[in-house]
Design a protein around this motif. Structure first.
Motif, PDB file in Angstrom:
ATOM      1  N   GLU A  21      40.693  29.353  43.138  1.00 46.19           N
ATOM      2  CA  GLU A  21      41.512  29.177  41.931  1.00 46.19           C
ATOM      3  C   GLU A  21      42.668  30.175  41.875  1.00 46.19           C
ATOM      4  OE1 GLU A  21      38.810  29.460  38.622  1.00 46.19           O
ATOM      5  OE2 GLU A  21      37.750  27.641  39.258  1.00 46.19           O
ATOM      6  N   ASN A  22      42.477  31.361  42.468  1.00 42.19           N
ATOM      7  CA  ASN A  22      43.497  32.414  42.370  1.00 42.19           C
ATOM      8  C   ASN A  22      44.179  32.714  43.712  1.00 42.19           C
ATOM      9  OD1 ASN A  22      43.172  33.549  39.464  1.00 42.19           O
ATOM     10  ND2 ASN A  22      41.091  33.328  40.238  1.00 42.19           N
ATOM     11  N   ARG A  23      44.259  31.667  44.529  1.00 41.53           N
ATOM     12  CA  ARG A  23      44.758  31.969  45.885  1.00 41.53           C
ATOM     13  C   ARG A  23      46.217  32.437  45.889  1.00 41.53           C
ATOM     14  NH1 ARG A  23      44.196  25.835  47.666  1.00 41.53           N
ATOM     15  NH2 ARG A  23      45.812  25.028  46.302  1.00 41.53           N
ATOM     16  N   ASP A  24      46.949  32.150  44.811  1.00 39.98           N
ATOM     17  CA  ASP A  24      48.351  32.600  44.763  1.00 39.98           C
ATOM     18  C   ASP A  24      48.497  33.937  44.027  1.00 39.98           C
ATOM     19  OD1 ASP A  24      49.054  30.311  46.077  1.00 39.98           O
ATOM     20  OD2 ASP A  24      49.234  29.159  44.197  1.00 39.98           O
ATOM     21  N   ASN A  25      47.394  34.462  43.545  1.00 40.19           N
ATOM     22  CA  ASN A  25      47.448  35.675  42.745  1.00 40.19           C
ATOM     23  C   ASN A  25      46.896  36.856  43.560  1.00 40.19           C
ATOM     24  OD1 ASN A  25      47.192  37.694  40.886  1.00 40.19           O
ATOM     25  ND2 ASN A  25      46.346  36.378  39.258  1.00 40.19           N
ATOM     26  N   GLN A  26      47.807  37.592  44.159  1.00 43.00           N
ATOM     27  CA  GLN A  26      47.391  38.647  45.091  1.00 43.00           C
ATOM     28  C   GLN A  26      46.554  39.718  44.395  1.00 43.00           C
ATOM     29  OE1 GLN A  26      47.815  38.342  48.394  1.00 43.00           O
ATOM     30  NE2 GLN A  26      46.443  40.113  48.467  1.00 43.00           N
ATOM     31  N   ARG A  27      46.913  40.044  43.139  1.00 43.05           N
ATOM     32  CA  ARG A  27      46.176  41.115  42.440  1.00 43.05           C
ATOM     33  C   ARG A  27      44.727  40.702  42.198  1.00 43.05           C
ATOM     34  NH1 ARG A  27      49.171  43.377  37.286  1.00 43.05           N
ATOM     35  NH2 ARG A  27      47.230  44.527  37.132  1.00 43.05           N
ATOM     36  N   ALA A  28      44.536  39.453  41.858  1.00 41.32           N
ATOM     37  CA  ALA A  28      43.170  38.975  41.635  1.00 41.32           C
ATOM     38  C   ALA A  28      42.387  38.996  42.947  1.00 41.32           C
ATOM     39  CB  ALA A  28      43.207  37.555  41.078  1.00 41.32           C
ATOM     40  N   LEU A  29      43.067  38.640  44.048  1.00 37.63           N
ATOM     41  CA  LEU A  29      42.386  38.633  45.343  1.00 37.63           C
ATOM     42  C   LEU A  29      42.032  40.062  45.784  1.00 37.63           C
ATOM     43  CD1 LEU A  29      44.413  35.884  47.271  1.00 37.63           C
ATOM     44  CD2 LEU A  29      42.113  35.702  46.306  1.00 37.63           C
ATOM     45  N   ASP A  30      42.935  40.996  45.473  1.00 37.65           N
ATOM     46  CA  ASP A  30      42.657  42.398  45.790  1.00 37.65           C
ATOM     47  C   ASP A  30      41.435  42.882  45.020  1.00 37.65           C
ATOM     48  OD1 ASP A  30      44.765  42.406  47.455  1.00 37.65           O
ATOM     49  OD2 ASP A  30      46.159  43.443  46.062  1.00 37.65           O
ATOM     50  N   ALA A  31      41.375  42.497  43.753  1.00 39.54           N
ATOM     51  CA  ALA A  31      40.264  42.930  42.911  1.00 39.54           C
ATOM     52  C   ALA A  31      38.935  42.421  43.466  1.00 39.54           C
ATOM     53  CB  ALA A  31      40.463  42.432  41.487  1.00 39.54           C
ATOM     54  N   LEU A  32      38.976  41.258  44.092  1.00 37.10           N
ATOM     55  CA  LEU A  32      37.753  40.665  44.656  1.00 37.10           C
ATOM     56  C   LEU A  32      37.134  41.559  45.725  1.00 37.10           C
ATOM     57  CD1 LEU A  32      38.034  36.851  45.487  1.00 37.10           C
ATOM     58  CD2 LEU A  32      36.318  37.999  44.111  1.00 37.10           C
ATOM     59  N   ASN A  33      38.012  42.278  46.428  1.00 42.46           N
ATOM     60  CA  ASN A  33      37.532  43.082  47.549  1.00 42.46           C
ATOM     61  C   ASN A  33      36.960  44.433  47.126  1.00 42.46           C
ATOM     62  OD1 ASN A  33      38.206  41.095  49.368  1.00 42.46           O
ATOM     63  ND2 ASN A  33      40.357  41.760  49.403  1.00 42.46           N
ATOM     64  N   LEU A  34      37.115  44.745  45.833  1.00 42.76           N
ATOM     65  CA  LEU A  34      36.554  46.017  45.380  1.00 42.76           C
ATOM     66  C   LEU A  34      35.025  45.957  45.483  1.00 42.76           C
ATOM     67  CD1 LEU A  34      38.775  46.645  42.235  1.00 42.76           C
ATOM     68  CD2 LEU A  34      38.915  47.818  44.448  1.00 42.76           C
ATOM     69  N   ALA A  35      34.435  47.101  45.702  1.00 39.60           N
ATOM     70  CA  ALA A  35      32.991  47.159  45.959  1.00 39.60           C
ATOM     71  C   ALA A  35      32.154  46.657  44.782  1.00 39.60           C
ATOM     72  CB  ALA A  35      32.606  48.587  46.299  1.00 39.60           C
ATOM     73  N   ASP A  36      32.636  46.969  43.547  1.00 45.24           N
ATOM     74  CA  ASP A  36      31.795  46.586  42.396  1.00 45.24           C
ATOM     75  C   ASP A  36      32.139  45.194  41.848  1.00 45.24           C
ATOM     76  OD1 ASP A  36      34.233  47.298  41.503  1.00 45.24           O
ATOM     77  OD2 ASP A  36      33.512  48.430  39.736  1.00 45.24           O
ATOM     78  N   ALA A  37      32.964  44.442  42.591  1.00 52.73           N
ATOM     79  CA  ALA A  37      33.306  43.097  42.105  1.00 52.73           C
ATOM     80  C   ALA A  37      32.192  42.117  42.470  1.00 52.73           C
ATOM     81  CB  ALA A  37      34.630  42.636  42.723  1.00 52.73           C
ATOM     82  N   LYS A  38      31.199  42.130  41.630  1.00 56.04           N
ATOM     83  CA  LYS A  38      30.062  41.239  41.924  1.00 56.04           C
ATOM     84  C   LYS A  38      30.056  40.097  40.910  1.00 56.04           C
ATOM     85  CE  LYS A  38      27.011  44.478  44.196  1.00 56.04           C
ATOM     86  NZ  LYS A  38      27.974  45.624  44.257  1.00 56.04           N
ATOM     87  N   PHE A  39      29.814  38.900  41.420  1.00 57.78           N
ATOM     88  CA  PHE A  39      29.755  37.748  40.514  1.00 57.78           C
ATOM     89  C   PHE A  39      28.320  37.496  40.097  1.00 57.78           C
ATOM     90  CE2 PHE A  39      33.941  37.138  42.006  1.00 57.78           C
ATOM     91  CZ  PHE A  39      34.573  36.350  41.054  1.00 57.78           C
ATOM     92  N   PRO A  40      28.117  37.094  38.841  1.00 54.96           N
ATOM     93  CA  PRO A  40      26.747  36.800  38.420  1.00 54.96           C
ATOM     94  C   PRO A  40      26.352  35.390  38.903  1.00 54.96           C
ATOM     95  CG  PRO A  40      28.251  36.374  36.622  1.00 54.96           C
ATOM     96  CD  PRO A  40      29.091  36.840  37.772  1.00 54.96           C
ATOM     97  N   GLY A  41      25.067  35.102  38.824  1.00 54.57           N
ATOM     98  CA  GLY A  41      24.630  33.710  38.995  1.00 54.57           C
ATOM     99  C   GLY A  41      24.896  32.991  37.675  1.00 54.57           C
ATOM    100  N   THR A  42      25.316  31.737  37.733  1.00 54.80           N
ATOM    101  CA  THR A  42      25.685  31.033  36.484  1.00 54.80           C
ATOM    102  C   THR A  42      24.926  29.706  36.359  1.00 54.80           C
ATOM    103  OG1 THR A  42      27.898  31.909  36.845  1.00 54.80           O
ATOM    104  CG2 THR A  42      27.651  30.245  35.111  1.00 54.80           C
ATOM    105  N   PHE A  43      24.269  29.543  35.205  1.00 54.07           N
ATOM    106  CA  PHE A  43      23.710  28.222  34.884  1.00 54.07           C
ATOM    107  C   PHE A  43      24.734  27.490  34.020  1.00 54.07           C
ATOM    108  CE2 PHE A  43      19.813  30.584  35.753  1.00 54.07           C
ATOM    109  CZ  PHE A  43      19.142  29.674  36.557  1.00 54.07           C
ATOM    110  N   ARG A  44      25.213  26.348  34.514  1.00 56.77           N
ATOM    111  CA  ARG A  44      26.121  25.553  33.683  1.00 56.77           C
ATOM    112  C   ARG A  44      25.286  24.486  32.968  1.00 56.77           C
ATOM    113  NH1 ARG A  44      31.062  27.033  34.235  1.00 56.77           N
ATOM    114  NH2 ARG A  44      31.864  27.870  36.193  1.00 56.77           N
ATOM    115  N   VAL A  45      25.334  24.542  31.639  1.00 56.18           N
ATOM    116  CA  VAL A  45      24.452  23.669  30.849  1.00 56.18           C
ATOM    117  C   VAL A  45      25.302  22.673  30.056  1.00 56.18           C
ATOM    118  CG1 VAL A  45      22.648  23.606  29.076  1.00 56.18           C
ATOM    119  CG2 VAL A  45      22.839  25.581  30.592  1.00 56.18           C
TER     120      VAL A  45
END
Lengths: 227, 327
Positions: free
Chosen positions: B124-148
């Motif tokens: 979704e953010n492939r054109d947003n370099q800052r968001a992509l940089d943030a992804l590489n930070l060590a504490d950038a962990k995504f939660p598990g998500t239940f979509r209800v």
């Protein structure tokens, strides 16, 4: 055939009666002319006979039927026993001469065979042979009135009421219509004719009843009329 | 012998009466059809008004259907998110999923793993370099998500109860991320829900108003047509026609109006949907379901339209002739 006993008809509670204690007896096969100026009560009297109006008081008996004991649902049956002809013809504009005459038999539930046997004879009697397929708008006033008469007599009623049948016609056609009514009377039908036409009244030399202000002022066996 | 004769006479009289009734019925139909074909202008006016009414009725029904389809599409897209820790066991995921699925009002539950969530985010953010940089930070962990997905997005009570009381969830929930329906999104979701139910109610109200107005117009047209022929009715009465015989042809005529108008209106309705479908679909309005079902169930839609047209016509002519049929 027609009996009125002290019949009064008032429209509204305070108005003057349109018909005021009228008593009248018309024998079977009689030819009676009802005369009077406009507003004298002729139309009201005819409406009472066809049961378009109910009398305020008094008794009416027509063809043995006492109107006091006549239920609303039986009014169509009464009207099928009385032939009525109007000044403005009252034909069905979307139907042919044949259909207009046949209509009176159809409403009585007669079969198509009976209708086919009767209607042409009546059309011939009123002198309209050859005009069966014409629509009313294609006919002259006199011819239209003949259709109306054919429709009124096709069920062979005992009574024929003709309300100003010559009112919309020229003198020549008027006299033709009157002669036709006389012919019908000769076949045994009681005819009650209302008219303004002095010439017709005086020429016919029949019973003349004069109405004035809702009352009968004269009843002559072979009468005449002066306006 | 005489008894047999009586029965015969009665049967004969009954047969005769039935034959007359049948004959009268046939004549009324014939007169009705004749009136229809001989009064060209009135016929055109009354049929046109009836077509308009039936078209309005059909379009309001279809619009309502389209609205409901579009709304249910929106509802399907609105899902509630329940977040759990990124390192949750697979077994716990399955237990929580089946617990959620067993709740009242829950239509569908899907689980999005942290890896999938991460790659979705990256996509979704492939054109947003800052968001992509943030992804590489060590504490950038995504939660598990239940979509209800809920059956009614206004009713989140069972889901709320679940998030408050389920023991397993309490153990594995992502402390930083409260369930989305309970947070900022809740108001937005509830607003959508309120709008949807408002639109449904308004749709129904507008349908009722439109159908009432167009029925009144048809009634008035037929009343005028009958008013034009009041002398005819008067005359029929005076020569002894009974009420049913006078009314019959008018009713038959109204049924013919209804029949022809129903065919035209149904054709017009389907054509309108067919022509406007692609443009409306571009705005996310779901037309195809309604169009397809109208065509598939034409054998049902058309008779219903004919019946509605006939009923509107018959009621109108009954009311309109009543006035002239008094003795």
């Amino acid at each position: 055939m027609i009996l009125l006993d002290r019949v009064t008809k008032t429209y509204g509670k305070t108005a003057k009666p349109a018909i005021n204690r009228v008593s009248l007896h018309i024998e079977p096969k009689e030819f009676v002319i009802l005369v009077g100026t406009s507003g004298a009560g002729k139309s009201t009297l005819l409406k009472l006979l066809t049961r378009e109006e109910k009398p305020s008081s008094g008794k009416i008996v027509v063809g043995g039927i006492d109107y006091d004991s006549l239920k609303d649902k039986h009014i169509p049956l009464l009207r099928r026993k009385i032939g009525v002809v109007f000044q403005d013809f009252k034909l069905l504009p979307q139907r042919t001469v044949y259909e207009n005459v046949a209509f009176a038999l159809e409403i009585a539930g007669m079969t198509s065979r009976e209708i086919k046997a009767t209607v042409p004879k009546v059309i011939e009697l009123v002198g309209l042979s050859g005009k069966e397929k014409s629509f009313p708008r294609q006919l002259s006033g006199g011819e239209r009135q003949r259709v109306a008469i054919a429709r009124a007599i096709v069920r062979q009623p005992k009574i024929l009421i003709a309300d100003e049948p010559t009112g919309n016609l020229d003198p020549l056609h008027s006299w033709d219509i009157v002669k036709l009514l006389e012919k019908i009377n000769r076949y045994g039908t009681t005819v009650l004719l209302t008219t303004h036409n002095v010439e017709i009244v005086n020429k016919l030399k029949r019973r003349v009843i004069t109405l004035e202000h809702g009352k009968i002022t004269s009843d002559q066996v072979s009468g005449s009329y002066k306006q | 012998m005489s008894r047999g004769g009586k029965v015969d006479a009665r049967t004969f009289a009954l047969k005769k009466r039935r034959r007359r009734q049948w004959l009268t019925f046939i004549r009324m139909c014939r007169y009705g059809v004749n009136n229809f074909s001989r009064n060209a202008w009135l016929t055109i006016a009354a049929t046109a008004m009836m077509t308009l009414t039936l078209f309005v009725i059909m379009m309001t029904m279809m619009s309502r259907n389209i609205l409901l389809d579009s709304v249910s599409e929106i509802r399907d897209r609105v899902d509630m998110s329940v977040y759990v820790q990124y390192d949750i066991d697979k077994e716990d995921v399955n237990t929580l999923k089946s617990n959620l699925e067993s709740l009242d009002d829950v239509k569908r539950v899907t689980y999005v793993t942290p890896e999938v969530a991460r790659s979705n985010y990256a996509e979704e953010n492939r054109d947003n370099q800052r968001a992509l940089d943030a992804l590489n930070l060590a504490d950038a962990k995504f939660p598990g998500t239940f979509r209800v997905n809920l059956a009614d997005i206004n009713n989140t009570s069972s889901l709320t109860k679940f998030t408050e009381e389920n023991e397993l969830y309490q153990e594995v929930k992502d402390e930083d991320r409260p369930p989305s329906f309970a947070g900022d999104k809740r108001e937005a979701i509830e607003t959508i829900g309120r709008w949807v139910s408002f639109a449904e109610k308004m749709g129904l109200l507008i349908s009722i108003v439109l159908v009432t107005i167009s029925s009144l117009i048809v009634f008035n047209t037929i009343r005028m047509a009958i008013f034009n022929r009041r002398e005819e009715i008067e005359m029929m009465k005076l020569i002894g026609a009974d009420k049913a015989f006078i009314r019959g042809p008018f009713i038959v005529e109204a049924v013919v109006y209804g029949f022809i108008a129903a065919i035209i209106a149904t054709g017009l309705g389907i054509l309108t949907l067919y022509l406007s479908g692609p443009k409306l679909e571009a705005y996310g309005i779901i037309v195809s379901n309604t169009l397809n079902s109208s065509i598939m169930y034409i054998g049902f839609v058309l008779p219903v339209m004919i019946v509605v047209g006939a009923v509107v016509g018959v009621i109108s002519s009954l009311l309109a002739t009543r006035k002239y049929l008094k003795i």
